[in-house]
Design a protein around this motif. Structure first.
Motif, PDB file in Angstrom:
ATOM      1  N   HIS A 131      71.587 -11.334 -89.392  1.00  0.00           N
ATOM      2  CA  HIS A 131      70.973 -10.266 -88.318  1.00  0.00           C
ATOM      3  C   HIS A 131      69.458 -10.318 -88.267  1.00  0.00           C
ATOM      4  O   HIS A 131      69.540  -9.578 -87.605  1.00  0.00           O
ATOM      5  CB  HIS A 131      71.941  -9.573 -89.632  1.00  0.00           C
ATOM      6  CG  HIS A 131      71.644  -7.518 -88.767  1.00  0.00           C
ATOM      7  ND1 HIS A 131      72.799  -7.500 -88.225  1.00  0.00           N
ATOM      8  CD2 HIS A 131      70.485  -7.047 -88.742  1.00  0.00           C
ATOM      9  CE1 HIS A 131      72.273  -6.300 -87.501  1.00  0.00           C
ATOM     10  NE2 HIS A 131      71.254  -5.795 -88.348  1.00  0.00           N
ATOM     11  N   HIS A 135      67.593 -10.128 -85.153  1.00  0.00           N
ATOM     12  CA  HIS A 135      66.350  -9.323 -84.300  1.00  0.00           C
ATOM     13  C   HIS A 135      65.218  -9.796 -84.451  1.00  0.00           C
ATOM     14  O   HIS A 135      64.375  -9.590 -83.773  1.00  0.00           O
ATOM     15  CB  HIS A 135      65.994  -8.270 -85.541  1.00  0.00           C
ATOM     16  CG  HIS A 135      66.919  -7.216 -85.824  1.00  0.00           C
ATOM     17  ND1 HIS A 135      67.337  -6.393 -85.134  1.00  0.00           N
ATOM     18  CD2 HIS A 135      68.347  -6.135 -87.131  1.00  0.00           C
ATOM     19  CE1 HIS A 135      68.243  -5.067 -84.796  1.00  0.00           C
ATOM     20  NE2 HIS A 135      68.477  -5.222 -86.632  1.00  0.00           N
ATOM     21  N   GLY A 158      67.040   0.062 -90.864  1.00  0.00           N
ATOM     22  CA  GLY A 158      67.753   0.988 -92.148  1.00  0.00           C
ATOM     23  C   GLY A 158      68.208   0.395 -93.745  1.00  0.00           C
ATOM     24  O   GLY A 158      67.726   0.821 -94.516  1.00  0.00           O
ATOM     25  N   GLY A 159      67.848  -1.385 -93.625  1.00  0.00           N
ATOM     26  CA  GLY A 159      67.873  -1.972 -94.475  1.00  0.00           C
ATOM     27  C   GLY A 159      67.327  -2.866 -94.825  1.00  0.00           C
ATOM     28  O   GLY A 159      67.227  -3.175 -96.024  1.00  0.00           O
ATOM     29  N   GLY A 184      63.280   2.460 -92.203  1.00  0.00           N
ATOM     30  CA  GLY A 184      64.462   3.210 -91.831  1.00  0.00           C
ATOM     31  C   GLY A 184      65.202   3.934 -92.910  1.00  0.00           C
ATOM     32  O   GLY A 184      65.985   5.278 -92.285  1.00  0.00           O
ATOM     33  N   ASP A 188      65.919   8.462 -92.838  1.00  0.00           N
ATOM     34  CA  ASP A 188      67.000   8.977 -92.738  1.00  0.00           C
ATOM     35  C   ASP A 188      67.086  10.252 -93.866  1.00  0.00           C
ATOM     36  O   ASP A 188      67.845  11.127 -94.014  1.00  0.00           O
ATOM     37  CB  ASP A 188      67.990   7.854 -92.630  1.00  0.00           C
ATOM     38  CG  ASP A 188      68.115   6.690 -91.581  1.00  0.00           C
ATOM     39  OD1 ASP A 188      67.765   7.212 -90.514  1.00  0.00           O
ATOM     40  OD2 ASP A 188      69.070   6.017 -91.468  1.00  0.00           O
ATOM     41  N   ASN A 206      69.460  10.022 -85.306  1.00  0.00           N
ATOM     42  CA  ASN A 206      69.020   9.202 -86.547  1.00  0.00           C
ATOM     43  C   ASN A 206      68.109   9.544 -86.968  1.00  0.00           C
ATOM     44  O   ASN A 206      67.403  10.119 -86.116  1.00  0.00           O
ATOM     45  CB  ASN A 206      69.201   7.204 -86.574  1.00  0.00           C
ATOM     46  CG  ASN A 206      68.534   7.476 -85.482  1.00  0.00           C
ATOM     47  OD1 ASN A 206      66.834   7.500 -85.420  1.00  0.00           O
ATOM     48  ND2 ASN A 206      68.387   6.553 -84.883  1.00  0.00           N
ATOM     49  N   GLY A 208      65.287   8.438 -87.834  1.00  0.00           N
ATOM     50  CA  GLY A 208      63.489   8.291 -87.586  1.00  0.00           C
ATOM     51  C   GLY A 208      63.152   8.731 -85.922  1.00  0.00           C
ATOM     52  O   GLY A 208      62.354   9.127 -85.645  1.00  0.00           O
ATOM     53  N   GLU A 212      60.190  10.822 -85.331  1.00  0.00           N
ATOM     54  CA  GLU A 212      59.623  10.720 -84.121  1.00  0.00           C
ATOM     55  C   GLU A 212      59.147  12.155 -82.873  1.00  0.00           C
ATOM     56  O   GLU A 212      58.152  12.213 -82.575  1.00  0.00           O
ATOM     57  CB  GLU A 212      59.865  10.005 -83.601  1.00  0.00           C
ATOM     58  CG  GLU A 212      58.905   9.121 -82.360  1.00  0.00           C
ATOM     59  CD  GLU A 212      59.075   7.957 -81.791  1.00  0.00           C
ATOM     60  OE1 GLU A 212      60.326   7.600 -81.246  1.00  0.00           O
ATOM     61  OE2 GLU A 212      58.250   7.453 -80.918  1.00  0.00           O
ATOM     62  N   GLY A 315      65.450  -1.755 -86.308  1.00  0.00           N
ATOM     63  CA  GLY A 315      65.626  -0.432 -85.279  1.00  0.00           C
ATOM     64  C   GLY A 315      64.662   0.745 -85.645  1.00  0.00           C
ATOM     65  O   GLY A 315      64.136   1.411 -84.428  1.00  0.00           O
ATOM     66  N   ASN A 319      60.435   3.040 -82.588  1.00  0.00           N
ATOM     67  CA  ASN A 319      59.836   4.587 -82.404  1.00  0.00           C
ATOM     68  C   ASN A 319      57.777   3.828 -81.889  1.00  0.00           C
ATOM     69  O   ASN A 319      57.500   3.226 -81.871  1.00  0.00           O
ATOM     70  CB  ASN A 319      59.036   4.072 -84.309  1.00  0.00           C
ATOM     71  CG  ASN A 319      57.544   5.868 -84.377  1.00  0.00           C
ATOM     72  OD1 ASN A 319      56.987   5.778 -83.658  1.00  0.00           O
ATOM     73  ND2 ASN A 319      58.910   7.031 -84.707  1.00  0.00           N
ATOM     74  N   SER A 346      67.147  -1.374 -81.937  1.00  0.00           N
ATOM     75  CA  SER A 346      68.903  -1.438 -82.782  1.00  0.00           C
ATOM     76  C   SER A 346      69.362  -2.222 -82.543  1.00  0.00           C
ATOM     77  O   SER A 346      69.395  -3.428 -81.479  1.00  0.00           O
ATOM     78  CB  SER A 346      69.288   0.399 -82.839  1.00  0.00           C
ATOM     79  OG  SER A 346      68.310   1.055 -82.528  1.00  0.00           O
ATOM     80  N   ASP A 347      70.912  -2.619 -83.812  1.00  0.00           N
ATOM     81  CA  ASP A 347      71.638  -3.136 -83.592  1.00  0.00           C
ATOM     82  C   ASP A 347      72.451  -3.298 -82.551  1.00  0.00           C
ATOM     83  O   ASP A 347      73.002  -2.166 -82.075  1.00  0.00           O
ATOM     84  CB  ASP A 347      72.939  -3.059 -85.021  1.00  0.00           C
ATOM     85  CG  ASP A 347      71.674  -2.567 -86.267  1.00  0.00           C
ATOM     86  OD1 ASP A 347      71.117  -3.249 -86.507  1.00  0.00           O
ATOM     87  OD2 ASP A 347      72.556  -3.030 -86.989  1.00  0.00           O
TER      88      ASP A 347
HETATM   89  O1  KG4 Z   1      68.319  -2.379 -87.089  1.00  0.00           O
HETATM   90  P1  KG4 Z   1      68.764  -1.010 -87.345  1.00  0.00           P
HETATM   91  O2  KG4 Z   1      70.198  -0.354 -86.363  1.00  0.00           O
HETATM   92  O3  KG4 Z   1      69.996  -1.380 -88.658  1.00  0.00           O
HETATM   93  C1  KG4 Z   1      69.535  -1.870 -89.189  1.00  0.00           C
HETATM   94  O4  KG4 Z   1      69.820  -2.766 -89.140  1.00  0.00           O
HETATM   95  O5  KG4 Z   1      69.959  -1.401 -90.529  1.00  0.00           O
HETATM   96  O6  KG4 Z   1      68.157   0.195 -87.381  1.00  0.00           O
HETATM   97  C2  KG4 Z   1      68.484   1.725 -88.128  1.00  0.00           C
HETATM   98  C3  KG4 Z   1      67.270   2.448 -88.294  1.00  0.00           C
HETATM   99  C4  KG4 Z   1      67.701   3.730 -88.845  1.00  0.00           C
HETATM  100  O7  KG4 Z   1      67.387   4.210 -90.006  1.00  0.00           O
HETATM  101  C5  KG4 Z   1      67.310   4.550 -88.125  1.00  0.00           C
HETATM  102  O8  KG4 Z   1      66.224   5.645 -88.777  1.00  0.00           O
HETATM  103  C6  KG4 Z   1      65.787   3.934 -87.408  1.00  0.00           C
HETATM  104  O9  KG4 Z   1      66.055   2.549 -87.388  1.00  0.00           O
HETATM  105  N1  KG4 Z   1      65.275   4.230 -86.155  1.00  0.00           N
HETATM  106  C7  KG4 Z   1      64.210   4.966 -86.039  1.00  0.00           C
HETATM  107  C8  KG4 Z   1      63.562   4.948 -84.561  1.00  0.00           C
HETATM  108  N2  KG4 Z   1      65.201   4.860 -84.299  1.00  0.00           N
HETATM  109  C9  KG4 Z   1      65.910   4.375 -84.697  1.00  0.00           C
HETATM  110  N3  KG4 Z   1      63.296   5.303 -86.672  1.00  0.00           N
HETATM  111  C10 KG4 Z   1      61.795   5.405 -86.293  1.00  0.00           C
HETATM  112  N4  KG4 Z   1      61.591   6.252 -85.161  1.00  0.00           N
HETATM  113  C11 KG4 Z   1      62.557   5.777 -84.613  1.00  0.00           C
HETATM  114  N5  KG4 Z   1      62.638   6.448 -82.898  1.00  0.00           N
END
Ligand code: KG4
Ligand code: ZN
Length: 404
Positions: A131, A135, A158-159, A184, A188, A206, A208, A212, A315, A319, A346-347
């Motif tokens: 995964h 990315h 997020g992880g 992330g 959250d 979410n 983040g 923002e 994700g 930002n 994002s995913d």
């Molecule tokens: O990559 P992703 O979709 O899933 C994972 O693999 O974790 O990332 C999700 C994370 C969430 O924690 C969310 O808060 C963050 O991405 N996120 C952001 C924004 N949009 C999503 N963080 C900061 N600014 C944003 N605009």
């Protein structure tokens, strides 16, 4: 296992000049069911994404067995919609790519089982996808002409929080990673504790994204100061737990001062969000700056003949403030800076299909439809190699580039 550079080039040219082939990508590593079809030229033929955000928001976080139920309930329909959107038949697919690692095992297994079922039924080879690598490679889909390997990648989601040199699929070298939370995850948790969700516009966002947006309305962006993590450690690791705990304390303090009701929010939440965003940006900039200096050291010369390049993905790369700061940093080193389009940060299933295409183009053999049971899910998974020790030994001292 890997093809030579010439073979890769020949394959890539072959696929872009002659008939394109299609790869189906299945993503279920966390709480999004993503299925997409992408071709070898990087064209997206279908992109179906079923988010579980609304469900998990109600329960204050992801409950893995519920995430599994939702993936199960939605995956077949998502596949049918993906086929309809692409106007392709399963017979036309060259391969099926599926996320097998890292992620929530209960979620991963739903995607893998469905991919196995499709592979057997339509006699298609299967490609297992990491995964975080997906990315890291995604930006190449939209910048195939000017984003060559190798490049430095900052993966923020997020992880995860990782810095890695990317040489190709299956060939990432880790330079740094988080010692505790991911950025992330910190956004959250802090957004939830701040109770941004009581504001109707943020109810289903979410953390983040909400932080923002709220930060844009700050009247006094310097009202809150957060600590700078790992300031004395001359490596590229990350830590967000200190910022998070400090944020919790600051919210509690302000709530007491203002006598905020238990279902209310502090009055200067925008100022708070601006301070938080600045602190996270600054930490990400510091760690990335040291990684850039390490890669550029003449004795390292990790970019080789390729132009120095930074890719930001995951994700949190959505930002704009964080990305603008990293772009600004890269510029000071004459380094180019890319991120995927926001819909692919994002995913999603597209990045999994694209990773599958890169695997095929780099001569990585897929698993035949008879052997699909040999592929298993893995909750955690690292990269091909690590340069963290070398980086620590280099103990690079930087003159910090200031955030915008
Ligand atoms: O990559 P992703 O979709 O899933 C994972 O693999 O974790 O990332 C999700 C994370 C969430 O924690 C969310 O808060 C963050 O991405 N996120 C952001 C924004 N949009 C999503 N963080 C900061 N600014 C944003 N605009
Ligand atoms: Zn992700």
């Amino acid at each position: 296992m890997y093809a030579t550079a010439n073979q890769v080039l020949r394959n890539a040219r072959f696929s872009s000049r002659r008939a394109v082939s299609y790869v189906l990508g299945i993503e279920t590593s966390c709480d999004d069911t993503g299925i997409a079809i992408v071709d070898t030229a990087g064209k997206v033929h279908a992109n179906v994404l079923e988010s579980q955000q609304e469900f998990h928001t109600r329960y204050g976080g992801i409950i893995p067995p519920r995430a599994q139920d939702l993936h199960r309930a939605r995956i077949a329909d998502a596949f049918e919609r993906c086929l309809a959107e692409s106007q392709l038949q399963p017979e036309q697919l060259a391969a099926i790519a599926v996320t097998t690692r890292p992620g929530l095992p209960l979620s991963l297994v739903v995607g893998l089982r469905y991919a196995r079922h499709l592979a057997r039924r339509h006699q298609k080879p299967l490609l297992a996808v990491h995964h975080m690598e997906a990315h890291a490679l995604q930006a190449r889909m939209e910048h195939i002409e000017d984003l060559q390997y190798p490049y430095l990648c900052l993966l923020i989601s997020g992880g995860h929080s990782q810095l890695a040199m990317v040489y190709g699929p299956g060939r990432l070298t880790l330079l740094g990673e988080t010692l505790d939370d991911a950025p992330g995850e910190a956004f959250d948790k802090i957004a939830r504790r701040l109770r941004l969700y009581v504001l109707p516009q943020y109810r289903l966002w979410n953390g983040g994204r909400a932080v923002e947006h709220a930060a844009q309305f700050a009247r006094n962006p310097d009202a809150y100061e957060f600590p700078l993590p790992l300031a004395r450690q001359r490596n590229c690791n990350f830590s967000f737990a200190g910022i998070k705990n400090n944020a919790f304390r600051a919210i509690r303090h302000q709530e007491r001062n203002e006598r905020t009701p238990v279902d209310g929010i502090i009055s200067n939440y925008s100022d708070f969000c601006a301070g938080l965003l600045r602190a996270v940006s600054r930490h990400l900039m510091h760690r990335t700056q040291r990684a850039l200096e390490f890669c550029l050291q003449p004795e390292m010369n990790l970019f080789g003949q390729a132009p120095p390049t930074l890719v930001v993905s995951g994700g949190v790369a959505n930002n704009d403030v964080i990305f603008a700061n990293l772009e600004h940093l890269a510029k000071q080193y004459n380094c180019r800076c890319f991120r995927p389009s926001k819909r692919y940060c994002s995913d999603n299933g597209v990045m999994i299909a694209w990773h599958g295409i890169e695997q095929l183009q780099h001569g990585i053999k897929p698993v035949s439809s008879h052997d699909v049971d040999n592929i298993q899910v893995e909750g955690s998974a690292g990269f091909h190699e690590s340069a963290m020790e070398r980086l620590q030994e280099a103990a690079i001292k930087c003159r910090w580039v200031q955030p915008l």
